[in-house]
Design a protein around this motif. Structure first.
Motif, PDB file in Angstrom:
ATOM      1  N   GLN A  27      16.408 -16.248  43.510  1.00 14.86           N
ATOM      2  CA  GLN A  27      17.291 -16.985  44.405  1.00 14.86           C
ATOM      3  C   GLN A  27      18.714 -17.024  43.872  1.00 14.86           C
ATOM      4  O   GLN A  27      19.673 -16.966  44.634  1.00 14.86           O
ATOM      5  CB  GLN A  27      16.746 -18.401  44.604  1.00 14.86           C
ATOM      6  CG  GLN A  27      15.473 -18.426  45.448  1.00 14.86           C
ATOM      7  CD  GLN A  27      14.756 -19.742  45.318  1.00 14.86           C
ATOM      8  OE1 GLN A  27      14.241 -20.059  44.252  1.00 14.86           O
ATOM      9  NE2 GLN A  27      14.696 -20.498  46.386  1.00 14.86           N
ATOM     10  N   SER A  28      18.871 -17.132  42.564  1.00 17.79           N
ATOM     11  CA  SER A  28      20.205 -17.128  41.967  1.00 17.79           C
ATOM     12  C   SER A  28      20.904 -15.798  42.219  1.00 17.79           C
ATOM     13  O   SER A  28      22.084 -15.763  42.575  1.00 17.79           O
ATOM     14  CB  SER A  28      20.103 -17.403  40.464  1.00 17.79           C
ATOM     15  OG  SER A  28      21.366 -17.306  39.846  1.00 17.79           O
ATOM     16  N   GLU A  29      20.171 -14.692  42.047  1.00 13.45           N
ATOM     17  CA  GLU A  29      20.767 -13.379  42.283  1.00 13.45           C
ATOM     18  C   GLU A  29      21.122 -13.206  43.749  1.00 13.45           C
ATOM     19  O   GLU A  29      22.179 -12.671  44.071  1.00 13.45           O
ATOM     20  CB  GLU A  29      19.791 -12.277  41.829  1.00 13.45           C
ATOM     21  CG  GLU A  29      19.614 -12.195  40.324  1.00 13.45           C
ATOM     22  CD  GLU A  29      20.917 -11.926  39.605  1.00 13.45           C
ATOM     23  OE1 GLU A  29      21.800 -11.254  40.174  1.00 13.45           O
ATOM     24  OE2 GLU A  29      21.077 -12.412  38.473  1.00 13.45           O
ATOM     25  N   LEU A  30      20.252 -13.653  44.633  1.00 13.41           N
ATOM     26  CA  LEU A  30      20.553 -13.569  46.059  1.00 13.41           C
ATOM     27  C   LEU A  30      21.789 -14.382  46.393  1.00 13.41           C
ATOM     28  O   LEU A  30      22.633 -13.953  47.197  1.00 13.41           O
ATOM     29  CB  LEU A  30      19.352 -14.055  46.880  1.00 13.41           C
ATOM     30  CG  LEU A  30      19.533 -14.066  48.403  1.00 13.41           C
ATOM     31  CD1 LEU A  30      19.940 -12.690  48.919  1.00 13.41           C
ATOM     32  CD2 LEU A  30      18.253 -14.541  49.088  1.00 13.41           C
ATOM     33  N   PHE A 127      25.115 -13.747  56.339  1.00 13.97           N
ATOM     34  CA  PHE A 127      24.201 -14.242  55.308  1.00 13.97           C
ATOM     35  C   PHE A 127      22.743 -13.951  55.676  1.00 13.97           C
ATOM     36  O   PHE A 127      21.937 -13.586  54.819  1.00 13.97           O
ATOM     37  CB  PHE A 127      24.401 -15.742  55.106  1.00 13.97           C
ATOM     38  CG  PHE A 127      25.659 -16.079  54.345  1.00 13.97           C
ATOM     39  CD1 PHE A 127      26.508 -15.085  53.888  1.00 13.97           C
ATOM     40  CD2 PHE A 127      25.996 -17.406  54.103  1.00 13.97           C
ATOM     41  CE1 PHE A 127      27.658 -15.393  53.187  1.00 13.97           C
ATOM     42  CE2 PHE A 127      27.150 -17.725  53.395  1.00 13.97           C
ATOM     43  CZ  PHE A 127      27.981 -16.709  52.938  1.00 13.97           C
ATOM     44  N   HIS A 128      22.406 -14.119  56.958  1.00 15.34           N
ATOM     45  CA  HIS A 128      21.037 -13.816  57.387  1.00 15.34           C
ATOM     46  C   HIS A 128      20.738 -12.324  57.214  1.00 15.34           C
ATOM     47  O   HIS A 128      19.644 -11.954  56.763  1.00 15.34           O
ATOM     48  CB  HIS A 128      20.847 -14.216  58.849  1.00 15.34           C
ATOM     49  CG  HIS A 128      19.562 -13.740  59.437  1.00 15.34           C
ATOM     50  ND1 HIS A 128      18.331 -14.070  58.913  1.00 15.34           N
ATOM     51  CD2 HIS A 128      19.309 -12.918  60.507  1.00 15.34           C
ATOM     52  CE1 HIS A 128      17.377 -13.490  59.631  1.00 15.34           C
ATOM     53  NE2 HIS A 128      17.942 -12.779  60.589  1.00 15.34           N
ATOM     54  N   GLU A 129      21.700 -11.478  57.548  1.00 12.90           N
ATOM     55  CA  GLU A 129      21.482 -10.034  57.396  1.00 12.90           C
ATOM     56  C   GLU A 129      21.316  -9.662  55.922  1.00 12.90           C
ATOM     57  O   GLU A 129      20.473  -8.815  55.579  1.00 12.90           O
ATOM     58  CB  GLU A 129      22.648  -9.267  58.012  1.00 12.90           C
ATOM     59  CG  GLU A 129      22.688  -9.341  59.539  1.00 12.90           C
ATOM     60  CD  GLU A 129      23.902  -8.649  60.112  1.00 12.90           C
ATOM     61  OE1 GLU A 129      24.804  -8.274  59.322  1.00 12.90           O
ATOM     62  OE2 GLU A 129      23.950  -8.470  61.335  1.00 12.90           O
ATOM     63  N   VAL A 130      22.106 -10.289  55.053  1.00  7.17           N
ATOM     64  CA  VAL A 130      21.979 -10.016  53.620  1.00  7.17           C
ATOM     65  C   VAL A 130      20.607 -10.463  53.124  1.00  7.17           C
ATOM     66  O   VAL A 130      19.919  -9.728  52.402  1.00  7.17           O
ATOM     67  CB  VAL A 130      23.102 -10.716  52.830  1.00  7.17           C
ATOM     68  CG1 VAL A 130      22.844 -10.629  51.322  1.00  7.17           C
ATOM     69  CG2 VAL A 130      24.456 -10.093  53.156  1.00  7.17           C
TER      70      VAL A 130
END
Length: 415
Positions: A27-30, A127-130
């Motif tokens: 989650q941190s990397e995302l 953000f959703h696409e990423v």
């Protein structure tokens, strides 16, 4: 309300707050990738510049019309008692009807707020696409690893079959079956590796980066759940969705535009002064400058049909915008129901395939033991190995689909 404070909600270089929990490595990397996308994505920058351009509209419409300055030279001076008039300077200023400029400013401000919400919508969509692409990358990477593990399993079966073949316990058919299975898996593995490259290119394009560094993906995807009830989620979408908020501000802009249209039917006031230069007269009197003040004029709006049509135009636009908002609200509710279905389906599939995978592993172990001890039913071993591969892939797909559904619902809520 200080409208300037409303607008200065984003710094010059898009310092954006990302509302995602940062609790672990993945989650941190995302989160870092989301920040990078917010800073670099050209589509998002385009929306931000649309917003900045809209901000510049309010100072334009609230300003008074430019004053008029005129100079007149009398070719044949007009004789007066004080002397001949030689030059005349005129200055005038038009003042729209009371409240007109304020209404224009308010309309521009609301339109700019609508542009800001369009920017926020683009950010939430990005953000959703990423996130979705990240989950696809995770699943494809896991599919590669699982396929390689199954090839290793088949390699061990192949060695076992070769030993039994040398001992005369089985026919060459078992070896051919393994070769067929391995060929299919190796072809699938090659396709997955090609797909991984495509997914990485798509992901880097969303971030607008040419970096060739490895995309950091967790070995096991985290599992989160929606914390709100279905009704609370839908209510949040209706209150916070950026498309609906943008339409709200567009409606408010039209309300002020209607006020402008109504005030356009009132007179405008023109105030000015003349400065006249006189020369030396026949009586040898020194020329004396004379002021004529005040000069007041009015524009008389005689052609009322034009102003009535301006008001009707805005009324029709208000009706259209209200209908557009209702339609958008219905579309969002339908999209939410689909997202909610995908979320619950992902949750069920995780539970199902985790259980199926455990059973398949136990069954395969027993079949492998039986085959090694002399049972010749190798076809059943391969069938169970295929089920093991399927359940492994389905479990990881369910994990990715569930998080993608959560991401989509978060996007609908404006996050």
């Amino acid at each position: 309300m200080n409208t300037q404070k409303y607008y200065i909600s984003i710094c010059f270089f898009l310092v954006l707050l990302i509302a995602i929990p940062i609790t672990g490595f993945g989650q941190s990397e995302l989160g870092n990738y989301l920040e990078e996308a917010a800073e670099n994505n050209p589509g998002l920058k385009a929306k931000f510049n649309d917003y900045l351009a809209a901000l510049e509209r309010a100072p334009q419409v609230k300003a008074l019309p430019d004053p008029q300055v005129a100079f007149a030279y009398f070719i044949k001076p007009i004789e007066t008692r004080m002397g001949p008039q030689e030059f005349k300077f005129s200055v005038s200023q038009m003042f729209p009807w009371f409240g007109t400029l304020k209404a224009k400013e308010n309309s521009a401000i609301q339109a700019a707020k609508g542009k800001y919400e369009a920017f926020e919508e683009a950010k939430a969509k990005l953000f959703h696409e990423v996130r979705s692409n990240y989950y696809n990358l995770y699943f494809n990477k896991k599919a590669i690893a699982i396929s390689m593990e199954n090839i290793d399993i088949l390699q061990s079966f192949k060695k076992m079959a070769e030993i039994k073949l040398e001992a005369g316990l089985v026919s060459a058919l078992d070896g051919y079956r393994i070769e067929i299975e391995m060929g299919d898996l190796e072809n699938q593995l090659a396709l997955l590796k090609d797909k991984q490259f495509v997914l990485e290119v798509m992901f880097n394009n969303l971030l607008n980066t040419e970096s060739k560094s490895e995309i950091l993906i967790p070995d096991d995807l985290w599992q989160t759940d929606l914390t709100l009830s279905k009704e609370a989620l839908l209510d949040s979408i209706q209150r916070n969705n950026h498309q609906l908020l943008s339409l709200n501000f567009q409606q408010q802009a039209l309300a002020f535009r209607k006020e402008v249209a109504k005030k356009a039917g009132n007179p405008n006031i023109n105030i000015g002064l003349d400065y006249i230069v006189t020369g030396k007269g026949d009586m040898n009197l020194a020329g004396t400058d004379a002021f004529v003040f005040p000069k007041i004029g009015l524009t008389i709006p005689l052609y009322r049909n034009k102003y009535k049509a301006m008001i009707k135009e805005v009324v029709y636009l208000e009706t259209a915008k209200a209908l557009e908002k209702d339609d958008k609200s219905n579309i969002l509710e339908s999209l939410f129901e689909k997202g909610w279905k995908d979320y619950r389906d992902g949750d069920r599939r995780i539970y199902l395939f985790r259980s199926q995978l455990e059973l398949a592993q136990k069954a395969l172990h027993l079949l492998e033991t039986n085959y090694a001890s002399g049972n010749k039913n190798f076809e059943e071993v391969l069938r169970m190995e295929r089920k093991l591969l399927k359940y492994n892939l389905e479990l990881e797909k369910a994990k990715a689909d569930k998080q993608a559904a959560i991401s989509f619902i978060s996007y609908l809520m404006g996050n």
